[in-house]
Enzyme design. Sequence first.
Site, mmCIF file in Angstrom:
data_model
loop_
_atom_site.group_PDB
_atom_site.id
_atom_site.type_symbol
_atom_site.label_atom_id
_atom_site.label_comp_id
_atom_site.label_asym_id
_atom_site.label_seq_id
_atom_site.Cartn_x
_atom_site.Cartn_y
_atom_site.Cartn_z
ATOM 1 N N ILE A 103 -2.874 5.954 -3.116
ATOM 2 C CA ILE A 103 -3.351 4.964 -3.037
ATOM 3 C C ILE A 103 -3.982 5.442 -4.214
ATOM 4 O O ILE A 103 -4.850 4.124 -4.860
ATOM 5 C CB ILE A 103 -4.391 5.809 -1.605
ATOM 6 C CG1 ILE A 103 -5.874 5.880 -1.939
ATOM 7 C CG2 ILE A 103 -4.194 4.571 -0.496
ATOM 8 C CD1 ILE A 103 -6.625 6.028 -1.164
ATOM 9 N N ASP A 104 -3.939 6.558 -5.239
ATOM 10 C CA ASP A 104 -4.774 6.644 -6.384
ATOM 11 C C ASP A 104 -4.107 5.429 -7.195
ATOM 12 O O ASP A 104 -4.999 5.743 -8.431
ATOM 13 C CB ASP A 104 -4.687 8.390 -6.258
ATOM 14 C CG ASP A 104 -5.483 8.692 -5.552
ATOM 15 O OD1 ASP A 104 -6.646 8.612 -4.859
ATOM 16 O OD2 ASP A 104 -4.814 10.206 -5.747
ATOM 17 N N ALA B 232 12.739 0.263 3.738
ATOM 18 C CA ALA B 232 13.668 -0.289 2.761
ATOM 19 C C ALA B 232 14.667 0.620 2.905
ATOM 20 O O ALA B 232 15.472 -0.178 2.198
ATOM 21 C CB ALA B 232 12.993 -0.695 1.723
ATOM 22 N N SER C 120 2.618 20.460 1.420
ATOM 23 C CA SER C 120 3.020 22.118 1.803
ATOM 24 C C SER C 120 3.067 23.554 1.530
ATOM 25 O O SER C 120 3.353 23.370 -0.276
ATOM 26 C CB SER C 120 5.033 21.504 2.199
ATOM 27 O OG SER C 120 5.084 23.028 2.338
ATOM 28 N N ARG D 31 -29.571 4.607 -1.424
ATOM 29 C CA ARG D 31 -28.525 5.251 -0.003
ATOM 30 C C ARG D 31 -27.365 5.451 -0.995
ATOM 31 O O ARG D 31 -27.062 4.546 -1.760
ATOM 32 C CB ARG D 31 -28.463 3.933 0.972
ATOM 33 C CG ARG D 31 -29.591 3.587 1.437
ATOM 34 C CD ARG D 31 -30.187 3.854 2.732
ATOM 35 N NE ARG D 31 -31.561 3.791 3.157
ATOM 36 C CZ ARG D 31 -32.281 4.241 3.409
ATOM 37 N NH1 ARG D 31 -33.451 4.569 1.653
ATOM 38 N NH2 ARG D 31 -34.160 3.438 4.192
ATOM 39 N N GLY E 263 2.021 15.977 -6.230
ATOM 40 C CA GLY E 263 2.690 16.386 -5.871
ATOM 41 C C GLY E 263 4.488 16.268 -5.261
ATOM 42 O O GLY E 263 4.820 17.857 -4.975
ATOM 43 N N GLY F 155 -0.587 12.634 0.821
ATOM 44 C CA GLY F 155 -1.780 11.662 1.594
ATOM 45 C C GLY F 155 -1.615 10.424 1.620
ATOM 46 O O GLY F 155 -0.013 9.893 0.966
ATOM 47 N N GLN G 262 -10.120 4.127 3.956
ATOM 48 C CA GLN G 262 -9.705 3.657 2.196
ATOM 49 C C GLN G 262 -7.742 3.833 2.207
ATOM 50 O O GLN G 262 -6.630 3.152 1.687
ATOM 51 C CB GLN G 262 -9.719 4.152 0.822
ATOM 52 C CG GLN G 262 -11.032 3.189 0.742
ATOM 53 C CD GLN G 262 -12.085 4.482 -0.363
ATOM 54 O OE1 GLN G 262 -11.449 3.973 -2.067
ATOM 55 N NE2 GLN G 262 -12.173 5.635 0.133
#
Length: 327
Positions: free
Chosen positions: A131-132, A26, A77, A250, A108, A15, A258
């Site tokens: 992001i996790d 960098a 992949s 809702r 992964g 991701g 995100q």
Amino acid sequence: MSTQINKIAVFTSGGDAPGMNACVRATVRTCINYGINVAGITGGYDGMIHDRIFPMEASSVANIIQYGGTVLKSARSEEFRTTEGRKQAFDNLQKHGIDALVAIGGNGTYTGALKFQEEFNIPVIGCPGTIDNDLSGTDYTIGYDTATNTAVDAIDKIRDTADAHNRVFFVEVMGRHSGHIALNAALAGGAEGVFIPEKNGEFHSILDYHKNKTREKQFSIFVVAEGEEDGRAYELAKKFQNHFPEADTRVTVLGHIQRGGKPSANDRILASRLGAHAVKGLVDGKSGYAVGVINNEIVFTPFKEAIYGEKSINENLWILNGILTRS
Ligand code: F6P
């Protein structure tokens, strides 16, 4: 121990995360600074297998530090899980004279890198890009800060409309197996409850909270870390509605919003440090490590530990959120 490295290839995989571009930049520029040739691989491990490998120079990474996504593209992949796929990937690296890799990605990506370096004895250093924030060996992963800010920004906006209509909102954020975004966004967004994979029992707490509400504030915001499938917030909202038929409930699922957007300054700085130190690590003869930052110091953690080590949520933040929103 120092090893002679002539050409390093860099790729992004899994991701995407805001700040990956800063990390690629960098890596490329640090290689150039060391006098090492550098190549980019398009589309992660798939690109390695299908020979999407190209030379990079300082100008290849000009004007990208401010962008989300990844100029090198990304993929998860399936082919790289096969022995034939990995052999093909290695042959292509050899063809291009590549003798070391910088792998930017999450769990992964590290798992693939570990297997690859064990099978073909090619030096690899990983940079945590997800992001996790679910990787050990670093306090923060690249993209986590930006994603959390995106979630908080959305919660602030939802708060306006929740307040105007006295509604109960369930806001779903990313993090299938990890509650870092959810907990921190809930705390920063002043949410009344937060559902994360690391904790049970929150549903009963929010039922009690809603039943015994004494303050005048009529609306509530509950943050939900996504489940195995998107849409866990819908289930919880339905259950809640069954208990309180009069509540005007809702759901908002933030989803891939995100993952995008301009990386925060923190993510750009983190990514720049990690990309540079990944190259330094390779030059110093390291392989099979993930580079990270702990207590503001650069550290190298063996892939196995980075993948399987525990990256727990901050218990104090969990307690604090309960105190601040439910007293
Ligand atoms: O690992 C990052 C992440 O965004 C998770 O939070 C989410 O569960 C998953 O990726 C979604 O993956 P995909 O983009 O493949 O649907």
